[in-house]
Scaffold this active site. Structure first.
Site, PDB file in Angstrom:
ATOM      1  N   LYS A 185      25.024  61.384 -29.946  1.00 13.64           N
ATOM      2  CA  LYS A 185      23.634  61.051 -29.634  1.00 13.64           C
ATOM      3  C   LYS A 185      23.355  59.564 -29.877  1.00 13.64           C
ATOM      4  O   LYS A 185      23.881  58.997 -30.836  1.00 13.64           O
ATOM      5  CB  LYS A 185      22.811  61.916 -30.605  1.00 13.64           C
ATOM      6  N   LYS A 195      19.454  55.554 -34.199  1.00 14.20           N
ATOM      7  CA  LYS A 195      19.105  54.329 -34.928  1.00 14.20           C
ATOM      8  C   LYS A 195      20.112  54.041 -36.025  1.00 14.20           C
ATOM      9  O   LYS A 195      20.267  52.910 -36.456  1.00 14.20           O
ATOM     10  CB  LYS A 195      17.750  54.509 -35.616  1.00 14.20           C
ATOM     11  N   LYS A 240      23.214  64.257 -42.050  1.00 16.39           N
ATOM     12  CA  LYS A 240      22.789  63.067 -42.795  1.00 16.39           C
ATOM     13  C   LYS A 240      23.364  63.071 -44.202  1.00 16.39           C
ATOM     14  O   LYS A 240      23.666  62.016 -44.756  1.00 16.39           O
ATOM     15  CB  LYS A 240      21.264  62.988 -42.851  1.00 16.39           C
TER      16      LYS A 240
HETATM   17  P1  AMP Z   1      13.788  59.552 -34.944  1.00 16.52           P
HETATM   18  O1  AMP Z   1      14.460  58.368 -34.374  1.00 16.52           O
HETATM   19  O2  AMP Z   1      14.739  60.456 -35.644  1.00 16.52           O
HETATM   20  O3  AMP Z   1      12.553  59.237 -35.721  1.00 16.52           O
HETATM   21  O4  AMP Z   1      13.293  60.411 -33.682  1.00 16.52           O
HETATM   22  C1  AMP Z   1      12.045  60.273 -33.047  1.00 16.52           C
HETATM   23  C2  AMP Z   1      11.978  61.108 -31.789  1.00 16.52           C
HETATM   24  O5  AMP Z   1      12.958  60.677 -30.847  1.00 16.52           O
HETATM   25  C3  AMP Z   1      12.251  62.611 -31.984  1.00 16.52           C
HETATM   26  O6  AMP Z   1      11.386  63.367 -31.160  1.00 16.52           O
HETATM   27  C4  AMP Z   1      13.683  62.767 -31.564  1.00 16.52           C
HETATM   28  O7  AMP Z   1      13.956  64.077 -31.102  1.00 16.52           O
HETATM   29  C5  AMP Z   1      13.782  61.765 -30.434  1.00 16.52           C
HETATM   30  N1  AMP Z   1      15.160  61.265 -30.280  1.00 16.52           N
HETATM   31  C6  AMP Z   1      15.880  60.559 -31.196  1.00 16.52           C
HETATM   32  N2  AMP Z   1      17.103  60.255 -30.714  1.00 16.52           N
HETATM   33  C7  AMP Z   1      17.160  60.781 -29.459  1.00 16.52           C
HETATM   34  C8  AMP Z   1      18.160  60.794 -28.432  1.00 16.52           C
HETATM   35  N3  AMP Z   1      19.348  60.205 -28.587  1.00 16.52           N
HETATM   36  N4  AMP Z   1      17.870  61.431 -27.274  1.00 16.52           N
HETATM   37  C9  AMP Z   1      16.669  62.026 -27.085  1.00 16.52           C
HETATM   38  N5  AMP Z   1      15.678  62.052 -28.003  1.00 16.52           N
HETATM   39  C10 AMP Z   1      15.916  61.443 -29.182  1.00 16.52           C
END
Ligand code: AMP
Ligand code: TRP
Length: 343
Positions: free
Chosen positions: A206, A209, A121
């Site tokens: 990956k 968002k 990041k």
């Molecule tokens: P965040 O979007 O960073 O707030 O992530 C929220 C949750 O979604 C966390 O548990 C991440 O590990 C999971 N997560 C985010 N992106 C992925 C992805 N591409 N594949 C699987 N899990 C994800």
């Protein structure tokens, strides 16, 4: 709809959270929320919307509150059941910020410099990297430790942050516990399938968002037309016959996995079905599967958002329940650190 959660004393505790940055995508759902839902009746669960984490990158103050409600409503829409789970907003409980500060003072800074997510990041943010971004994992540790969580269901990308949390626990208990485990060591709960959903435009990256291209992800609230368009345009390869785990075919593996998980079929069945299929045949099948899997979530979401007072009451009850636990841990930590009590 019911907002009262009966207390349960004998179950292990689960805590997890998602940031209110943008819409939730299939990676968030399959890597995290779906797993929360599947096992929620076996645990005492706390699910927060981690809005304090959302400001570790430049954010828009005019949408933060609305995005927070969206995520809370999506938790309910995805099947979080208030008979087993408590939903709350991180910033509504000041103990999160306070414990993060206390833990900051015993966390070596080089542990934070080693975090992969920080490095990734920080590169993206260039000149604009805040202290908050570096400190992100300590705030996450505070979220988990305040509730003395036994298990933390997350996607693969959060594993390193959980290891850091465990290191912080060991250091705290060793230095200030006086022989007692004041903070509990949490265990990650990472499911193999869906733990890492990849981008639709690059199967080696990956789904995220923060990817500037909307075509790289399917959001939980995408309309059937948007889903169709994104699958139509998603990256594939020139080969016929679809298979899991083939070197140099990351897109094929990712799309086949999405199909398998969202259709609820076994790997063997999907592998056999894909063997003789071309992309022209597979893409409409995948499109329909995604649309059908998201339909009940979208309709429940619309229902929840149509009753704003209900959502408010869920979050108020959630805060009240969570705050009791959080404040108890915070008091124990402050006592162990030797703070005076206000009179
Ligand atoms: P965040 O979007 O960073 O707030 O992530 C929220 C949750 O979604 C966390 O548990 C991440 O590990 C999971 N997560 C985010 N992106 C992925 C992805 N591409 N594949 C699987 N899990 C994800
Ligand atoms: N860091 C997590 C992510 O980006 C979100 C998060 C914050 C979290 N606090 C948490 C996840 C506590 C689990 C437990 O995905």
């Amino acid at each position: 709809m019911n907002v009262i959660v009966p207390p349960s004393m004998d179950k292990q505790r689960v805590l997890s959270g998602v940031q209110p940055t943008g819409n939730l995508h299939l990676g968030n759902y399959l890597g995290a929320i779906r797993n929360w839902v599947e096992v929620q009746d076996q645990y005492e669960n706390y699910f927060c919307v981690v809005d304090l984490h959302a400001i570790t990158a430049p954010h828009n103050p005019s949408t933060l509150a609305e995005d927070t409600y969206t995520i809370a409503a999506l938790y309910l829409a995805c099947g979080i059941d208030l008979n087993h789970s408590t939903i709350f907003v991180q910033s509504h409980i000041s103990a999160h910020s306070e414990l993060a500060w206390l833990l900051n003072c015993l966390t070596p800074i080089n542990w934070l410099h080693d975090m992969i997510q920080f490095k990734e990041k920080a590169i993206k943010q260039g000149e604009n990297v805040s202290m908050g971004l570096l400190d992100y994992p300590v705030l996450m540790a505070a979220d988990i430790l305040l509730y003395q969580a036994d298990k933390v269901p997350v996607g693969e990308d959060q594993k390193q942050h959980l290891e850091l949390t465990r290191d912080i626990v060991d250091r705290f208990n060793h230095q200030f516990g006086g022989g007692q485990a004041i903070l509990k060591r949490p265990n990650p709960m990472i499911r193999h399938e869906g733990a890492r959903v990849m981008s639709l435009t690059d199967g080696t990256k990956k789904m995220s968002k923060s990817d500037p291209s909307e075509l790289s992800r399917i959001n939980l609230l995408d309309s059937p037309d948007e889903i169709q368009k994104k699958i139509k345009k998603c990256k594939t390869d020139p080969y016929r016959g679809l298979a899991f785990g083939v070197v140099d075919r990351p897109e094929c593996h990712n799309l086949l996995t999405l199909y398998m998980v969202l259709s609820g079929q076994s790997r063997e069945k999907v592998a056999a079905e894909g063997e003789d299929m071309g992309w022209g045949q597979f893409k409409p099948l995948l499109t329909d599967t995604i649309i059908e899997a998201l339909r009940p979530i979208q309709s429940m979401y619309t229902q929840v958002r149509s009753e704003p007072t209900y959502l408010e009451s869920v979050l108020t009850h959630g805060r009240e329940r969570a705050e009791v636990l959080a404040n108890k841990t915070l008091e124990r930590v402050k006592e162990a650190l030797g703070f005076s009590r206000p009179r």
